[in-house]
Design a protein around this motif. Structure first.
Motif, PDB file in Angstrom:
ATOM      1  N   ILE A 246      86.165 -56.197  33.761  1.00 12.44           N
ATOM      2  CA  ILE A 246      86.005 -57.267  32.743  1.00 12.44           C
ATOM      3  C   ILE A 246      87.149 -58.264  32.897  1.00 12.44           C
ATOM      4  O   ILE A 246      88.252 -57.894  33.304  1.00 12.44           O
ATOM      5  CB  ILE A 246      86.052 -56.668  31.316  1.00 12.44           C
ATOM      6  CG1 ILE A 246      87.227 -55.685  31.203  1.00 12.44           C
ATOM      7  CG2 ILE A 246      84.764 -56.030  30.921  1.00 12.44           C
ATOM      8  CD1 ILE A 246      87.515 -55.261  29.793  1.00 12.44           C
ATOM      9  N   SER A 247      86.918 -59.487  32.528  1.00  9.76           N
ATOM     10  CA  SER A 247      87.950 -60.521  32.679  1.00  9.76           C
ATOM     11  C   SER A 247      88.776 -60.596  31.401  1.00  9.76           C
ATOM     12  O   SER A 247      88.305 -60.260  30.306  1.00  9.76           O
ATOM     13  CB  SER A 247      87.288 -61.872  32.957  1.00  9.76           C
ATOM     14  OG  SER A 247      86.555 -62.265  31.811  1.00  9.76           O
TER      15      SER A 247
ATOM     16  N   THR B 110      90.677 -59.324  25.978  1.00  7.88           N
ATOM     17  CA  THR B 110      89.324 -59.597  26.474  1.00  7.88           C
ATOM     18  C   THR B 110      88.437 -59.999  25.300  1.00  7.88           C
ATOM     19  O   THR B 110      88.846 -59.936  24.136  1.00  7.88           O
ATOM     20  CB  THR B 110      88.709 -58.329  27.109  1.00  7.88           C
ATOM     21  OG1 THR B 110      88.357 -57.412  26.049  1.00  7.88           O
ATOM     22  CG2 THR B 110      89.684 -57.642  28.043  1.00  7.88           C
ATOM     23  N   ALA B 111      87.195 -60.306  25.612  1.00  6.51           N
ATOM     24  CA  ALA B 111      86.225 -60.665  24.562  1.00  6.51           C
ATOM     25  C   ALA B 111      85.985 -59.481  23.622  1.00  6.51           C
ATOM     26  O   ALA B 111      85.676 -59.661  22.446  1.00  6.51           O
ATOM     27  CB  ALA B 111      84.921 -61.103  25.209  1.00  6.51           C
ATOM     28  N   ASP B 112      86.174 -58.231  24.157  1.00  2.00           N
ATOM     29  CA  ASP B 112      85.941 -57.036  23.327  1.00  2.00           C
ATOM     30  C   ASP B 112      87.089 -56.782  22.368  1.00  2.00           C
ATOM     31  O   ASP B 112      86.955 -56.016  21.421  1.00  2.00           O
ATOM     32  CB  ASP B 112      85.828 -55.777  24.208  1.00  2.00           C
ATOM     33  CG  ASP B 112      84.807 -55.928  25.318  1.00  2.00           C
ATOM     34  OD1 ASP B 112      84.885 -55.132  26.277  1.00  2.00           O
ATOM     35  OD2 ASP B 112      83.968 -56.839  25.237  1.00  2.00           O
TER      36      ASP B 112
ATOM     37  N   PHE C 273      95.837 -51.619  28.742  1.00  2.00           N
ATOM     38  CA  PHE C 273      95.913 -51.748  30.193  1.00  2.00           C
ATOM     39  C   PHE C 273      97.056 -52.695  30.492  1.00  2.00           C
ATOM     40  O   PHE C 273      97.075 -53.831  29.999  1.00  2.00           O
ATOM     41  CB  PHE C 273      94.603 -52.300  30.763  1.00  2.00           C
ATOM     42  CG  PHE C 273      94.723 -52.855  32.161  1.00  2.00           C
ATOM     43  CD1 PHE C 273      94.554 -54.214  32.411  1.00  2.00           C
ATOM     44  CD2 PHE C 273      95.040 -52.021  33.227  1.00  2.00           C
ATOM     45  CE1 PHE C 273      94.686 -54.734  33.698  1.00  2.00           C
ATOM     46  CE2 PHE C 273      95.171 -52.528  34.518  1.00  2.00           C
ATOM     47  CZ  PHE C 273      94.996 -53.892  34.749  1.00  2.00           C
ATOM     48  N   ASP C 274      98.045 -52.176  31.261  1.00  3.45           N
ATOM     49  CA  ASP C 274      99.190 -52.998  31.664  1.00  3.45           C
ATOM     50  C   ASP C 274      98.984 -53.383  33.121  1.00  3.45           C
ATOM     51  O   ASP C 274      99.145 -52.549  34.010  1.00  3.45           O
ATOM     52  CB  ASP C 274     100.475 -52.173  31.481  1.00  3.45           C
ATOM     53  CG  ASP C 274     101.726 -52.886  32.011  1.00  3.45           C
ATOM     54  OD1 ASP C 274     102.837 -52.408  31.731  1.00  3.45           O
ATOM     55  OD2 ASP C 274     101.597 -53.917  32.719  1.00  3.45           O
ATOM     56  N   GLY C 275      98.602 -54.637  33.370  1.00  6.45           N
ATOM     57  CA  GLY C 275      98.324 -55.095  34.730  1.00  6.45           C
ATOM     58  C   GLY C 275      99.543 -55.641  35.454  1.00  6.45           C
ATOM     59  O   GLY C 275      99.417 -56.247  36.513  1.00  6.45           O
TER      60      GLY C 275
END
Ligand SMILES: O=C(NO)[C@]12CC[C@H](CC1)C2
Ligand SMILES: [Ca+2]
Ligand SMILES: [Ca+2]
Ligand SMILES: [Zn+2]
Length: 317
Positions: free
Chosen positions: A1-2, A25-27, A32-34
């Protein structure tokens, strides 16, 4: 997901505030650590034992409910431990190739333990009396992640003497990580999550393993079959050695000149990643540490002398 990397804030197991990386995100906001390796992912075990569970999702990027606390610390302390191995030892995650760090909190029901499954970390909530949520202790999180580092390096077999060294390495780097971040550091293990109703005690003491009934000298090693041949018992021998090597002291009449935490970290990391093997015993641990210290500081260095003193002090030759 973006989505985009943002900073979340929340309350840890001990009621302390901290910030960490989340993914917007949209959700909503995922744990999540990117920004570290291939990512740090924290999951909700929903008090079941199916892993990893569901990636932690929050509506407003504020993690302040009591249910959030275990996740806040698992996520934050995984990032801190990643930073310790990256910045201090130049190791990019446990495989030195950026492996994803996956944690599941609220694993099981009142589960009084934590562990490395071979591919992820799991943290129980504890029963609230003997333990509280296991991710609430930085030394515990770093202990578990060090099991992964060990598996991807020396791969010490988890039984008998090699298993005790495996355990000791996890306690050593759990403690060194705690000192690195100056997080109420000590040479105790699990003090932040052990018996919440009793202040000042801990699961183990590296300074004095006998407080937990564990040996502080090779002559007192456990030779039975419990605990995979005493991996959490005979770890006391390596723990006492590391404590003496860092801080100095006289033990059973043997004087050890301390070399400090940072040099212990360098010697132990090189020992673990360059010289120990799956079947190493305590005698090979000594030889390996002497070689590592020799590589780092020279054969006639004070550091090499101290390594020999520390192993002699716990009866390992
Ligand atoms: O030593 C351990 N695992 O091998 C422990 C025991 C209590 C903390 C969580 C798991 C450390
Ligand atoms: Ca929230
Ligand atoms: Ca500690
Ligand atoms: Zn362990």
């Amino acid at each position: 997901i973006s989505g985009t990397v943002v900073t979340g804030s929340g309350t840890g197991v001990l009621g302390d505030s901290k910030t960490f990386k989340t993914f917007s995100t949209a959700d909503g906001y995922y744990m999540f650590d990117g920004t570290r390796g291939n990512g740090i992912y924290t999951y909700d075990g929903r008090n079941q034992t199916r892993i990893p569970g569901s990636l932690w999702l929050d509506a407003d990027n504020r993690f302040n409910t009591s249910y959030d606390r275990a996740a806040v610390d698992a996520h934050t302390y995984a990032a801190w431990t990643y930073d310790y191995f990256r910045n201090v030892h130049n190791r990019n995650s446990y495989d030195n190739a950026g492996a994803e760090l996956v944690s599941t909190v609220h694993y099981g029901r009142s589960y009084n333990n934590a562990g490395w499954t071979g591919s992820q970390m799991i943290y129980g909530d504890g029963d609230g009396y003997n333990f509280r949520a296991f991710s609430g202790s930085l030394d515990v999180v770093a202990h578990e992640l060090t099991h992964a580092v060990t598996d991807f390096s020396a791969d010490l077999i988890y039984q008998n003497e090699s298993g005790a060294i495996n355990e000791s390495m996890s306690d050593i780097f759990g403690t060194l990580t705690e000192y690195h971040f100056n997080n109420n550091p000590d040479w105790l293990m699990g003090e932040d999550i052990y018996t919440p109703g009793t202040p000042g005690d801990a699961l183990r003491s590296m300074a004095d393993p006998t407080l937990a009934g564990d040996p502080d000298h090779y002559s007192k090693r456990y030779t039975g079959t419990q605990d995979n041949g005493g991996v959490h018992i005979n770890s006391g021998i390596g723990n006492k050695m590391a404590y003496l090597l860092a801080n100095g002291g006289t033990h059973y009449g043997v004087k050890v000149t301390g070399i400090g935490n940072d040099k212990v970290g360098k010697v132990m990391y090189r020992t673990l990643t360059q010289y120990l093997t799956p079947t190493s015993n305590y005698s090979h641990f000594r030889a390996s540490a002497v070689r590592a210290a020799t590589d780092l500081y020279g054969a006639s260095s004070a550091e090499v002398a101290s390594v020999k003193q520390a192993f002699s002090a716990v009866g390992v030759y």
